[in-house]
Design a protein around this motif. Structure first.
Motif, PDB file in Angstrom:
ATOM      1  N   LYS A 209       0.830  -1.209   0.000  1.00 44.78           N
ATOM      2  CA  LYS A 209       0.000   0.000   0.000  1.00 44.78           C
ATOM      3  C   LYS A 209       0.865   1.260   0.000  1.00 44.78           C
ATOM      4  O   LYS A 209       0.633   2.191  -0.777  1.00 44.78           O
ATOM      5  CB  LYS A 209      -0.918  -0.015   1.220  1.00 44.78           C
ATOM      6  CG  LYS A 209      -1.883   1.158   1.327  1.00 44.78           C
ATOM      7  CD  LYS A 209      -2.830   0.936   2.503  1.00 44.78           C
ATOM      8  CE  LYS A 209      -3.836   2.067   2.639  1.00 44.78           C
ATOM      9  NZ  LYS A 209      -3.216   3.305   3.142  1.00 44.78           N
ATOM     10  N   GLU A 213       0.981   4.164  -2.946  1.00 46.05           N
ATOM     11  CA  GLU A 213       0.583   5.534  -2.626  1.00 46.05           C
ATOM     12  C   GLU A 213       1.719   6.524  -2.853  1.00 46.05           C
ATOM     13  O   GLU A 213       1.488   7.665  -3.257  1.00 46.05           O
ATOM     14  CB  GLU A 213       0.092   5.603  -1.182  1.00 46.05           C
ATOM     15  CG  GLU A 213      -1.255   4.900  -0.982  1.00 46.05           C
ATOM     16  CD  GLU A 213      -1.723   4.917   0.461  1.00 46.05           C
ATOM     17  OE1 GLU A 213      -0.887   5.233   1.341  1.00 46.05           O
ATOM     18  OE2 GLU A 213      -2.907   4.620   0.704  1.00 46.05           O
ATOM     19  N   THR A 218      -3.670   6.772  -6.602  1.00 42.52           N
ATOM     20  CA  THR A 218      -4.705   7.219  -5.671  1.00 42.52           C
ATOM     21  C   THR A 218      -5.784   6.168  -5.453  1.00 42.52           C
ATOM     22  O   THR A 218      -6.402   6.121  -4.394  1.00 42.52           O
ATOM     23  CB  THR A 218      -5.357   8.511  -6.189  1.00 42.52           C
ATOM     24  OG1 THR A 218      -5.865   8.281  -7.512  1.00 42.52           O
ATOM     25  CG2 THR A 218      -4.338   9.642  -6.230  1.00 42.52           C
ATOM     26  N   LYS A 219      -6.011   5.316  -6.445  1.00 40.53           N
ATOM     27  CA  LYS A 219      -7.053   4.299  -6.338  1.00 40.53           C
ATOM     28  C   LYS A 219      -6.424   2.940  -6.602  1.00 40.53           C
ATOM     29  O   LYS A 219      -5.938   2.677  -7.698  1.00 40.53           O
ATOM     30  CB  LYS A 219      -8.180   4.575  -7.333  1.00 40.53           C
ATOM     31  CG  LYS A 219      -9.422   3.718  -7.114  1.00 40.53           C
ATOM     32  CD  LYS A 219     -10.543   4.166  -8.042  1.00 40.53           C
ATOM     33  CE  LYS A 219     -11.811   3.358  -7.804  1.00 40.53           C
ATOM     34  NZ  LYS A 219     -12.913   3.776  -8.698  1.00 40.53           N
ATOM     35  N   ILE A 260     -11.388   0.948   1.418  1.00 37.84           N
ATOM     36  CA  ILE A 260     -10.437   1.340   2.461  1.00 37.84           C
ATOM     37  C   ILE A 260     -10.122   2.831   2.492  1.00 37.84           C
ATOM     38  O   ILE A 260      -9.422   3.285   3.394  1.00 37.84           O
ATOM     39  CB  ILE A 260      -9.119   0.549   2.312  1.00 37.84           C
ATOM     40  CG1 ILE A 260      -8.503   0.754   0.924  1.00 37.84           C
ATOM     41  CG2 ILE A 260      -9.347  -0.920   2.608  1.00 37.84           C
ATOM     42  CD1 ILE A 260      -7.148   0.075   0.753  1.00 37.84           C
ATOM     43  N   ASP A 261     -10.618   3.611   1.515  1.00 34.39           N
ATOM     44  CA  ASP A 261     -10.358   5.050   1.574  1.00 34.39           C
ATOM     45  C   ASP A 261     -11.405   5.794   0.755  1.00 34.39           C
ATOM     46  O   ASP A 261     -12.291   5.193   0.133  1.00 34.39           O
ATOM     47  CB  ASP A 261      -8.935   5.385   1.097  1.00 34.39           C
ATOM     48  CG  ASP A 261      -8.665   4.942  -0.336  1.00 34.39           C
ATOM     49  OD1 ASP A 261      -9.613   4.903  -1.139  1.00 34.39           O
ATOM     50  OD2 ASP A 261      -7.501   4.635  -0.654  1.00 34.39           O
ATOM     51  N   ALA A 262     -11.284   7.118   0.763  1.00 29.07           N
ATOM     52  CA  ALA A 262     -12.258   7.962   0.066  1.00 29.07           C
ATOM     53  C   ALA A 262     -12.163   7.853  -1.442  1.00 29.07           C
ATOM     54  O   ALA A 262     -13.066   8.300  -2.156  1.00 29.07           O
ATOM     55  CB  ALA A 262     -12.058   9.419   0.495  1.00 29.07           C
ATOM     56  N   ASN A 263     -11.076   7.266  -1.946  1.00 24.14           N
ATOM     57  CA  ASN A 263     -10.912   7.095  -3.393  1.00 24.14           C
ATOM     58  C   ASN A 263     -11.528   5.794  -3.902  1.00 24.14           C
ATOM     59  O   ASN A 263     -11.350   5.440  -5.062  1.00 24.14           O
ATOM     60  CB  ASN A 263      -9.422   7.120  -3.746  1.00 24.14           C
ATOM     61  CG  ASN A 263      -8.783   8.453  -3.437  1.00 24.14           C
ATOM     62  OD1 ASN A 263      -9.353   9.504  -3.718  1.00 24.14           O
ATOM     63  ND2 ASN A 263      -7.600   8.419  -2.838  1.00 24.14           N
ATOM     64  N   SER A 265     -10.648   2.805  -3.014  1.00 28.63           N
ATOM     65  CA  SER A 265      -9.690   1.699  -3.083  1.00 28.63           C
ATOM     66  C   SER A 265     -10.269   0.496  -2.347  1.00 28.63           C
ATOM     67  O   SER A 265     -11.054   0.638  -1.411  1.00 28.63           O
ATOM     68  CB  SER A 265      -8.360   2.109  -2.448  1.00 28.63           C
ATOM     69  OG  SER A 265      -7.761   3.165  -3.168  1.00 28.63           O
ATOM     70  N   GLN A 326     -18.147   4.558   1.470  1.00 29.61           N
ATOM     71  CA  GLN A 326     -18.170   3.875   2.751  1.00 29.61           C
ATOM     72  C   GLN A 326     -18.835   4.770   3.782  1.00 29.61           C
ATOM     73  O   GLN A 326     -18.568   5.959   3.856  1.00 29.61           O
ATOM     74  CB  GLN A 326     -16.742   3.554   3.196  1.00 29.61           C
ATOM     75  CG  GLN A 326     -16.667   2.863   4.534  1.00 29.61           C
ATOM     76  CD  GLN A 326     -15.236   2.548   4.902  1.00 29.61           C
ATOM     77  OE1 GLN A 326     -14.345   2.627   4.073  1.00 29.61           O
ATOM     78  NE2 GLN A 326     -15.029   2.200   6.139  1.00 29.61           N
TER      79      GLN A 326
END
Length: 327
Positions: A209, A213, A218-219, A260-263, A265, A326
């Motif tokens: 990860k 990153e 980003t995704k 797992i994130d705002a993008n 992913s 999410q």
């Protein structure tokens, strides 16, 4: 008178000579320009950023790779030179790297690998300019063409002999990749059985990860494999990574997934299934770790309905295109 003649002081006069008359002159010495000896430099081994790429190539396929190598176990276990002989002239500086692998591999081995078995593992992890053993073998797997995989049978037989002696992976191992719609389509298919191909993993998802990153990804998709008969090759590699290997042919089922994130992913967890005759449907029910909601309420309801149907029928299927946010 006589005494006066003989008793006077005498002066001895040395004859004058020209020393050059008696000297033999040597011809002038012409010195050749010095020839500088140049050492043959070893072909460069790529740094960690290049070797990291092997952990970013998902080994998920809907074609059973064991069908591509059916019969390879009938090959004799031979030397590394003989195992890779079909690629002499096709892989750049192959003979040099075989010698290097034999010189640098971990031998003697506490796991009772022979010298050639240890070198077969080592050369698989080596990376050099142009196409190395790993690159060529991955190309053969991706082709899904038995005629292109068959020249590798002797090497795979030697590799498998070493692989079986190595310690098992003790926990889930990881790969990662940029978000890939084609991969999502494979996982969303109701009819296709999913298998692992041959590839490398790390025991830490954070390593994968963080690397993705840091390189402006980003995704991403993180993929975990558990109970897939992976092997640790730590101490047997040409790189510093805590590398684990999966041998091709493990049947996979998705046990859970989450955003797992705002993008958007994703993390997807696979578990190995028994290699029994292929059933009409796969029988591991995915576990929801988080609740998800879609910006489009209609799509979200569709996702929930399909997931509930999957729970009732034990179909291992999830419509990934419905997951967007999410809670």
């Amino acid at each position: 008178m006589g005494s006066g003649c003989c008793g006077g002081n005498r002066t001895v006069v040395q004859p004058k000579t020209n020393p050059d008359v008696y000297r033999t002159k040597s011809p002038p010495i012409t010195r050749k320009p010095e020839t500088k000896l140049t050492r043959n430099k070893s072909p460069p081994i790529m740094r960690d950023n290049s070797t990291m790429e092997r952990f970013l190539k998902p080994i998920i396929t809907t074609t059973n790779p064991l069908k591509l190598i059916d019969g390879y176990l009938h090959e004799p276990v031979v030397s590394l030179e003989e195992a890779l002989q079909p690629f002499d002239g096709q892989i750049d500086q192959l003979s040099y790297h075989i010698k290097e692998a034999k010189a640098k591999c971990h031998y003697p081995s506490e796991h009772n690998l022979t010298h050639d078995e240890s070198a077969a593992i080592y050369i698989y992890t080596m990376k050099w300019d142009n196409k190395c053993v790993y690159d060529r073998l991955q190309e053969a797997w991706k082709s899904e063409d038995r005629s292109k995989v068959k020249p590798w049978f002797k090497y795979l037989r030697l590799f498998k002999s070493a692989f079986d002696k190595l310690p098992d992976a003790k926990k889930e191992v990881w790969q990662g990749t940029l978000f890939d719609e084609r991969l999502i389509e494979k996982l969303s298919s109701k009819s296709s059985t999913i298998y692992s191909s041959m590839g490398s993993c790390l025991p830490s998802s954070n390593e994968v990860k963080d690397y993705l990153e840091k390189h402006d990804s980003t995704k991403i998709i993180l993929i975990g494999y558990e109970s897939v008969h992976g092997k640790s090759i730590v101490g047997n590699t040409a790189n510093p990574w805590n590398e684990h290997i999966l041998f091709p042919g493990a049947k996979l089922g998705v046990t859970s997934y989450k955003v797992i994130d705002a993008n958007d992913s994703l993390t997807i967890h696979f578990r190995g299934l028994p290699n029994t005759p292929e059933p009409a449907v796969r029988n591991i029910t995915p576990r929801i770790e988080k609740h998800f909601i879609c910006a489009n309420h209609h799509h979200n309801r569709s996702f929930i309905m399909q997931y509930l149907i999957a729970l009732e029928t034990n179909i291992l299927y999830f419509p990934m295109n419905a997951i967007t946010k999410q809670i």
